[in-house]
Scaffold this motif. Structure first.
Motif, short mmCIF file in Angstrom:
data_model
loop_
_atom_site.label_atom_id
_atom_site.label_comp_id
_atom_site.label_asym_id
_atom_site.label_seq_id
_atom_site.Cartn_x
_atom_site.Cartn_y
_atom_site.Cartn_z
N PRO A 1 -8.27 -0.76 16.74
CA PRO A 1 -8.44 -0.23 15.37
C PRO A 1 -7.50 0.94 15.09
CG PRO A 1 -10.58 -0.69 16.34
CD PRO A 1 -9.58 -0.90 17.44
N GLU A 2 -7.29 1.81 16.10
CA GLU A 2 -6.38 2.94 15.89
C GLU A 2 -4.95 2.45 15.69
OE1 GLU A 2 -8.51 2.62 18.38
OE2 GLU A 2 -9.93 4.29 18.14
N ALA A 3 -4.55 1.43 16.46
CA ALA A 3 -3.21 0.89 16.32
C ALA A 3 -3.02 0.26 14.94
CB ALA A 3 -2.95 -0.16 17.40
N LEU A 4 -4.03 -0.47 14.49
CA LEU A 4 -3.94 -1.11 13.18
C LEU A 4 -3.88 -0.07 12.06
CD1 LEU A 4 -3.88 -3.82 11.74
CD2 LEU A 4 -6.38 -3.75 11.64
N ALA A 5 -4.67 0.99 12.19
CA ALA A 5 -4.66 2.05 11.17
C ALA A 5 -3.28 2.71 11.11
CB ALA A 5 -5.73 3.10 11.49
N ALA A 6 -2.68 3.00 12.27
CA ALA A 6 -1.36 3.62 12.30
C ALA A 6 -0.32 2.69 11.68
CB ALA A 6 -0.97 3.98 13.73
N PHE A 7 -0.41 1.40 12.01
CA PHE A 7 0.57 0.44 11.51
C PHE A 7 0.47 0.29 10.00
CE2 PHE A 7 1.92 -3.89 10.46
CZ PHE A 7 3.23 -3.83 10.90
N VAL A 8 -0.73 0.13 9.48
CA VAL A 8 -0.92 -0.04 8.03
C VAL A 8 -0.45 1.22 7.30
CG1 VAL A 8 -2.64 -0.27 6.19
CG2 VAL A 8 -2.77 -1.73 8.23
N TYR A 9 -0.78 2.39 7.84
CA TYR A 9 -0.34 3.63 7.19
C TYR A 9 1.19 3.66 7.10
CZ TYR A 9 0.26 8.53 6.05
OH TYR A 9 0.63 9.69 5.41
N LEU A 10 1.87 3.38 8.23
CA LEU A 10 3.32 3.51 8.26
C LEU A 10 4.02 2.42 7.46
CD1 LEU A 10 3.71 4.47 12.00
CD2 LEU A 10 4.19 5.94 10.04
N ALA A 11 3.54 1.18 7.54
CA ALA A 11 4.22 0.08 6.87
C ALA A 11 3.94 0.05 5.38
CB ALA A 11 3.80 -1.25 7.51
N VAL A 12 2.68 0.25 4.99
CA VAL A 12 2.29 0.10 3.58
C VAL A 12 2.35 1.42 2.83
CG1 VAL A 12 0.48 -0.68 2.03
CG2 VAL A 12 0.85 -1.89 4.19
N LEU A 13 1.66 2.44 3.35
CA LEU A 13 1.57 3.70 2.62
C LEU A 13 2.85 4.54 2.74
CD1 LEU A 13 -2.12 4.69 3.41
CD2 LEU A 13 -1.22 3.55 1.38
N ALA A 14 3.23 4.90 3.98
CA ALA A 14 4.43 5.71 4.17
C ALA A 14 5.70 4.88 4.05
CB ALA A 14 4.40 6.39 5.54
N GLY A 15 5.57 3.55 4.09
CA GLY A 15 6.72 2.68 3.93
C GLY A 15 6.91 2.26 2.48
N ALA A 16 6.25 1.19 2.07
CA ALA A 16 6.48 0.62 0.75
C ALA A 16 6.05 1.56 -0.38
CB ALA A 16 5.74 -0.71 0.64
N VAL A 17 4.82 2.06 -0.36
CA VAL A 17 4.32 2.88 -1.47
C VAL A 17 5.13 4.16 -1.60
CG1 VAL A 17 2.36 4.18 -2.34
CG2 VAL A 17 2.00 1.92 -1.34
N ALA A 18 5.38 4.85 -0.48
CA ALA A 18 6.12 6.11 -0.54
C ALA A 18 7.53 5.90 -1.07
CB ALA A 18 6.15 6.76 0.83
N PHE A 19 8.19 4.83 -0.68
CA PHE A 19 9.54 4.60 -1.17
C PHE A 19 9.55 4.30 -2.67
CE2 PHE A 19 11.09 4.32 3.20
CZ PHE A 19 12.35 4.88 3.05
N LEU A 20 8.53 3.61 -3.17
CA LEU A 20 8.46 3.36 -4.61
C LEU A 20 8.26 4.67 -5.38
CD1 LEU A 20 6.37 0.07 -4.65
CD2 LEU A 20 8.84 0.34 -4.86
#
Length: 309
Positions: free
Chosen positions: A216-235
């Motif tokens: 669960p910790e790995a999945l939380a880190a991955f979703v944060y980095l890929a979706v939130l800090a990745g796609a959303v932050a770049f938009l």
């Protein structure tokens, strides 16, 4: 879906961007307990790149580069995505995410130096030279460099993160500007290209996706980095770049370490020491000197708006 960022005040979006990118340094540190570093970076940009390209496809006519338009995509993929993030993830195996966030603050200072060296900037006057020197002094303070060498920091980790900052700065200077191609298109394809390079680098290093532990910790880190800090932050970044301009937006890099320090304390129980904060102050002062002309204009514009109000 075209998100209506215009309905949100730029100051709120700036704070959101600083929070997302500042927290990313700590979540990289968390995720590295479960992912091989280069594979982690590659998987992050596999997902983020697909999301940004999908957004570009839905919102702009030019969602795919043509001909020479692939050149800025390639430069960004090599330097800004693959080299920067690969070195950053490798470095955070040895230094904390909060310290890495401070060291990455040197990137805008290095950008000015590279631009002057390659004759793509305004040149180096006295304040800019002083700013670059102050930036390196800040790095020395963070790393605890003295006559006896490094004190309290892993030399290899510091060097890797600084090399990542240099790669980011060089890519920023080398990437040709093409105003006809939307930035989200450039970044989306660069993310996918950079992810491919990271996968090749990971394989050459002997990493395997079979090493990933999907807790669960790995999945939380991955979703944060890929979706939130990745796609959303770049938009959010794309919108702010046109709304407030690059000089003011560059300041987000100097809010990120403060966010990283807070998240590091809340999530990992780590406290950023006074030496790191002193180094951060030097790097921030260096940035102010390097960007002295732009910041003076920015302060003047703010003063004019305030008087008009």
């Amino acid at each position: 879906m075209n998100w209506n960022f215009r309905a949100v005040h730029p100051a709120a979006l700036f704070a959101l961007l600083a929070a997302l990118w500042g927290g990313s340094f700590v979540w990289i540190e968390v995720g590295l307990d479960y992912f091989p570093p280069l594979s982690f970076a590659a998987l992050r940009y596999d997902v983020a790149g697909l999301l940004v390209i999908a957004y570009a496809y839905a919102t702009v006519d030019r969602w795919r580069p043509r001909g020479e338009e692939w050149l800025p995509v390639a430069v960004t993929a090599i330097f800004v995505i693959a080299a920067y993030h690969g070195l950053l993830f490798l470095g955070i195996e040895h230094v904390s995410g909060a310290v890495a966030a401070v060291l990455i603050g040197l990137a805008p200072v290095l950008t000015a130096g590279f631009a002057a060296a390659l004759h793509r900037g305004e040149g180096l006057d006295g304040p800019r030279v002083g700013g670059i020197l102050l930036g390196f002094l800040g790095v020395a303070v963070v790393a605890g460099i003295g006559p006896a060498g490094f004190a309290g920091s892993d030399a290899g980790g510091v060097v890797l993160v600084l090399a990542g900052a240099a790669a980011f700065a060089l890519g920023t200077v080398l990437a040709p500007e093409d105003g006809a191609l939307p930035l989200r298109t450039v970044e989306g394809w660069a993310m996918l290209g950079g992810a491919g390079l990271l996968h090749v680098w990971a394989a050459a290093r002997g990493e395997s996706l079979g090493e990933v532990a999907w807790t669960p910790e790995a999945l939380a880190a991955f979703v944060y980095l890929a979706v939130l800090a990745g796609a959303v932050a770049f938009l959010v970044y794309f919108h702010l770049l046109s709304a407030i301009g690059p000089t003011e937006l560059n300041l987000v890099g100097y809010v990120e370490p403060l966010v990283a320090a807070g998240v590091s304390w809340a999530v990992l129980g780590q406290v950023v020491g006074p030496r790191t904060m002193a180094g951060f102050a030097c790097i921030l002062a260096g940035f102010a000197l390097v960007k002295h002309a732009e910041l003076r204009r920015l302060v003047g514009d703010v003063g004019t708006l305030a008087r008009g109000a």
